[in-house]
Design an enzyme around this catalytic site. Sequence first.
Site, PDB file in Angstrom:
ATOM      1  N   GLU A  27       0.853  -1.185   0.000  1.00 46.68           N
ATOM      2  CA  GLU A  27       0.000   0.000   0.000  1.00 46.68           C
ATOM      3  C   GLU A  27       0.893   1.241   0.000  1.00 46.68           C
ATOM      4  O   GLU A  27       2.009   1.212   0.526  1.00 46.68           O
ATOM      5  CB  GLU A  27      -0.876  -0.026   1.268  1.00 46.68           C
ATOM      6  CG  GLU A  27      -1.739   1.210   1.436  1.00 46.68           C
ATOM      7  CD  GLU A  27      -2.829   1.036   2.508  1.00 46.68           C
ATOM      8  OE1 GLU A  27      -2.891  -0.026   3.152  1.00 46.68           O
ATOM      9  OE2 GLU A  27      -3.609   1.988   2.682  1.00 46.68           O
ATOM     10  N   ASN A  72      -6.601   1.418   2.864  1.00 42.69           N
ATOM     11  CA  ASN A  72      -7.321   2.666   3.108  1.00 42.69           C
ATOM     12  C   ASN A  72      -6.909   3.751   2.115  1.00 42.69           C
ATOM     13  O   ASN A  72      -7.706   4.621   1.760  1.00 42.69           O
ATOM     14  CB  ASN A  72      -7.071   3.156   4.533  1.00 42.69           C
ATOM     15  CG  ASN A  72      -7.582   2.157   5.570  1.00 42.69           C
ATOM     16  OD1 ASN A  72      -8.424   1.323   5.277  1.00 42.69           O
ATOM     17  ND2 ASN A  72      -7.064   2.241   6.783  1.00 42.69           N
ATOM     18  N   ASN A 172     -12.130  -0.946  -0.737  1.00 41.43           N
ATOM     19  CA  ASN A 172     -11.456  -1.527   0.438  1.00 41.43           C
ATOM     20  C   ASN A 172     -12.213  -1.185   1.709  1.00 41.43           C
ATOM     21  O   ASN A 172     -12.528  -0.008   1.948  1.00 41.43           O
ATOM     22  CB  ASN A 172     -10.037  -0.943   0.546  1.00 41.43           C
ATOM     23  CG  ASN A 172      -9.315  -1.416   1.792  1.00 41.43           C
ATOM     24  OD1 ASN A 172      -8.943  -2.583   1.893  1.00 41.43           O
ATOM     25  ND2 ASN A 172      -9.118  -0.521   2.758  1.00 41.43           N
ATOM     26  N   GLU A 173     -12.521  -2.189   2.507  1.00 38.41           N
ATOM     27  CA  GLU A 173     -13.095  -2.017   3.855  1.00 38.41           C
ATOM     28  C   GLU A 173     -14.128  -0.884   3.896  1.00 38.41           C
ATOM     29  O   GLU A 173     -14.048   0.027   4.732  1.00 38.41           O
ATOM     30  CB  GLU A 173     -11.978  -1.765   4.884  1.00 38.41           C
ATOM     31  CG  GLU A 173     -11.064  -2.962   5.048  1.00 38.41           C
ATOM     32  CD  GLU A 173     -10.094  -2.868   6.214  1.00 38.41           C
ATOM     33  OE1 GLU A 173      -9.954  -1.775   6.815  1.00 38.41           O
ATOM     34  OE2 GLU A 173      -9.465  -3.889   6.541  1.00 38.41           O
ATOM     35  N   TYR A 244      -6.601  -9.320  11.493  1.00 39.37           N
ATOM     36  CA  TYR A 244      -5.312  -9.056  12.129  1.00 39.37           C
ATOM     37  C   TYR A 244      -5.353  -9.677  13.526  1.00 39.37           C
ATOM     38  O   TYR A 244      -6.214  -9.308  14.338  1.00 39.37           O
ATOM     39  CB  TYR A 244      -5.047  -7.551  12.216  1.00 39.37           C
ATOM     40  CG  TYR A 244      -4.806  -6.939  10.846  1.00 39.37           C
ATOM     41  CD1 TYR A 244      -3.578  -7.090  10.214  1.00 39.37           C
ATOM     42  CD2 TYR A 244      -5.814  -6.245  10.181  1.00 39.37           C
ATOM     43  CE1 TYR A 244      -3.355  -6.551   8.949  1.00 39.37           C
ATOM     44  CE2 TYR A 244      -5.598  -5.703   8.915  1.00 39.37           C
ATOM     45  CZ  TYR A 244      -4.362  -5.856   8.305  1.00 39.37           C
ATOM     46  OH  TYR A 244      -4.135  -5.337   7.044  1.00 39.37           O
ATOM     47  N   GLU A 292      -6.280  -9.361   3.318  1.00 38.39           N
ATOM     48  CA  GLU A 292      -5.420  -8.776   4.368  1.00 38.39           C
ATOM     49  C   GLU A 292      -5.432  -9.723   5.559  1.00 38.39           C
ATOM     50  O   GLU A 292      -6.501  -9.997   6.119  1.00 38.39           O
ATOM     51  CB  GLU A 292      -5.932  -7.399   4.815  1.00 38.39           C
ATOM     52  CG  GLU A 292      -5.707  -6.319   3.792  1.00 38.39           C
ATOM     53  CD  GLU A 292      -6.044  -4.919   4.306  1.00 38.39           C
ATOM     54  OE1 GLU A 292      -5.869  -4.650   5.510  1.00 38.39           O
ATOM     55  OE2 GLU A 292      -6.492  -4.108   3.475  1.00 38.39           O
ATOM     56  N   GLN A 351       1.552  -6.432   5.492  1.00 41.76           N
ATOM     57  CA  GLN A 351       1.841  -6.098   4.114  1.00 41.76           C
ATOM     58  C   GLN A 351       3.178  -6.739   3.735  1.00 41.76           C
ATOM     59  O   GLN A 351       3.555  -7.708   4.398  1.00 41.76           O
ATOM     60  CB  GLN A 351       1.832  -4.585   3.962  1.00 41.76           C
ATOM     61  CG  GLN A 351       0.412  -4.022   4.265  1.00 41.76           C
ATOM     62  CD  GLN A 351       0.195  -2.575   3.868  1.00 41.76           C
ATOM     63  OE1 GLN A 351       1.032  -1.948   3.237  1.00 41.76           O
ATOM     64  NE2 GLN A 351      -0.956  -2.011   4.250  1.00 41.76           N
TER      65      GLN A 351
HETATM   66  O1  AHR Z   1      -2.959  -2.955   6.193  1.00 40.44           O
HETATM   67  C1  AHR Z   1      -3.149  -1.766   6.885  1.00 40.44           C
HETATM   68  C2  AHR Z   1      -4.587  -1.271   6.808  1.00 40.44           C
HETATM   69  O2  AHR Z   1      -5.414  -2.172   7.492  1.00 40.44           O
HETATM   70  C3  AHR Z   1      -5.195  -1.209   5.425  1.00 40.44           C
HETATM   71  O3  AHR Z   1      -4.918  -0.006   4.789  1.00 40.44           O
HETATM   72  C4  AHR Z   1      -6.662  -1.328   5.695  1.00 40.44           C
HETATM   73  O4  AHR Z   1      -7.354  -1.925   4.636  1.00 40.44           O
HETATM   74  C5  AHR Z   1      -6.732  -2.123   6.984  1.00 40.44           C
HETATM   75  O5  AHR Z   1      -7.567  -1.514   7.903  1.00 40.44           O
END
Ligand code: AHR
Length: 514
Positions: A27, A72, A172-173, A244, A292, A351
Site C-alpha cells: 500500500e 485505506n 477496500n473495507e 489481524y 489482508e 503487508q
Molecule cells: O494494512 C493496513 C490497513 O489495514 C489497510 O490499509 C486497511 O485496509 C486495513 O484496515
Amino acid sequence: MRKASVLIDRNFALGRTDPRLFGAFIEHLGRGVYGGIYEPGHPTADANGFRKDVLALVKELGPTLVRYPGGNFVSGYNWEDGVGPVGSRPARLDLAWSSTEPNRFGTNEFVDWCRAADVSPMMAVNLGTRGGDAARNLVEYCNHPGGTAWSELRRKHGWETPHKIKLWCLGNEMDGQWQIGQKSAAAYGAAAREAAKMMRRVDPSIELAACGSSSRNMPTFGQWEATVLEYTFDHVDYISIHTYLENFRKDTASFLASSDLMDKFIDEVIALADAVAAKRHSDKRLMLSFDEWNVWYRTCRSEAGAAEDGWPIAPPILEEIYTMEDALAFGGACISLLNHADRVKVACIAQLVNVIAPIMTETGGGAWRQTIFFPFAHMSRFARGRVLRTLTESDAYDAPHYNSSGPQEHNFTTQNVAYLKIAAIAEDGGGLSLFLINRDLKKEMEVTFDLRSFGRLALKETLELRHDDLNATNTKHAPGRVTPTSLEVASLDGRLLKATLKPASWNVIHLTTP
Ligand code: AHR
C-alpha cells in the site's frame, strides 16, 4: 511430554491450494513503497529505482501475487495522478495516513515491479471518493490493447503492451468508519455492482472481489455480507475477508489460539455467501479473497493523527517489530488458510515491506527478515498441492479471548483448542508436507503420524522455528536471531512417522517418494 497422533489418508483431499493463496500486499503507506520496494539512489537500486536487496528477499519469501495500491489509501486515490511523466505528477494529501503522497510511483511502476519480482498484480479501485467511471477508465488504461484514449495514453506513457491485470478489488473495507467515503451496505453494494458491470464490459476476462466486513468484530458483520451480496452476487467472483491477530492482553496461550477464530470467520463468510446462493437456487460458489491478514496490534496511526507532524512523505509508521511469539500466531494463520483451500483462493499477507511486514529495510541501508518471514516462506515453498484432511488426537486447552480491535468489545472463551495445529499437503509428485505448531508453551510433544495409505516415503527436509525467548526479534543489528534450523527429532519407520516438537514451535516436515 505430551503425545498426539495423526492419521492422514492421501485420498481424502479437501481441495487444492491455489497459487494465489500465497499473495502479499503493498500500500502507499509509510515506507512500504518509498524506502521499501522503491528507492532510487539506494546502492542496490536498479535503473527503475527498485531495491534489488528487497527484490531478492521478496523472491526468497515467495509471494505469488501482490495487491496494490491500498488499503485505506485507495479510497482517496486518483489513479491518474500516478501515471505519466514523473516530473509532472502532483503531490497530494493522503487523508488515510495523514501523509503526503508524491506520486513518483504509480500503476505502471507497480506493474514493472511485479514483473521484476515475478508476481502477478491484484489492483484495487477507489470506491470511496470515486466510482465506476474512474474504475472502468483504469481497466481500459491497463488492459485495453490500444486505439482508445485511455489505452493510447498508456502507450504514450511508454507501456506499449497491455498489463493484462486479471484480479481487481472493488474498493477496500467500505464498512469502516475510518474509510474515506464509508458507505452503508446497500450504498456500497449498488456502487460495487455498477462498477463491476462497467469494468467487466471493458475487459470480460477480469475477476472481481467485493468488500466483505473489514473484521469479524464489526457490529454489522453478517448483515453487511448478506446485503452486499444481494446486490453483487451475479457480478463478482470473490468476497473479501480481513483479519489481524492481536495480543493486547499479553496472554500467549490465547494469542496462539486466536488463529482458530480465523477458521470460524472463514466458515461464517462461506455460510453467508452460500445462503445468498441458496436463496437464488444458484450453483455458483463465491470464493474468498483473504486479502489482508497478519499479526498487528502494537502500532497505529489515527486518521487525524495528522497534520501535527507536517504531512510527511513516507513516514516510518506501522513498523511492527515481530517476535517469535508473533511468528507462532502467524504460522497458525497460515495453517488456517491452508485448511480452507477449497474456498479461500486468494490471500494476501498485509503487508510486504516495512509496514506490518515480513521484510524490513533501512532507508539508504540494509534489509532483513522479520520472524514472520519464515512461516510464510515455508508455506509458499512447501504447500503446493492437495490439502488433506487430518484425523488428529491432541490434548486441548480453553482460551479466553478479548477482542478489542473493533468497535465491539467481546470477551469469550474458545474451548478445546488443540495443542497441535496441523496442515498436510500432498504434492502432485507423491510427496507430503506437514506444517505443525506445538502450542504448548512448556511441554514437548511427541507426534505419531500414521501414513498407511502412502507408498514409500523418505524424509527429505525438516525445519523448526523456535527460540527460548518468545519475545526474541530480528533487527538490523541482530538479523539472524530468530531463524529456522532443522527439526532433529523426526524419524520414519515404514508407514509410521514420529516427530518430537519443542514447546512453542513451528515445524515443517517434507517427505518425498524415494
Ligand atoms: O494494512 C493496513 C490497513 O489495514 C489497510 O490499509 C486497511 O485496509 C486495513 O484496515
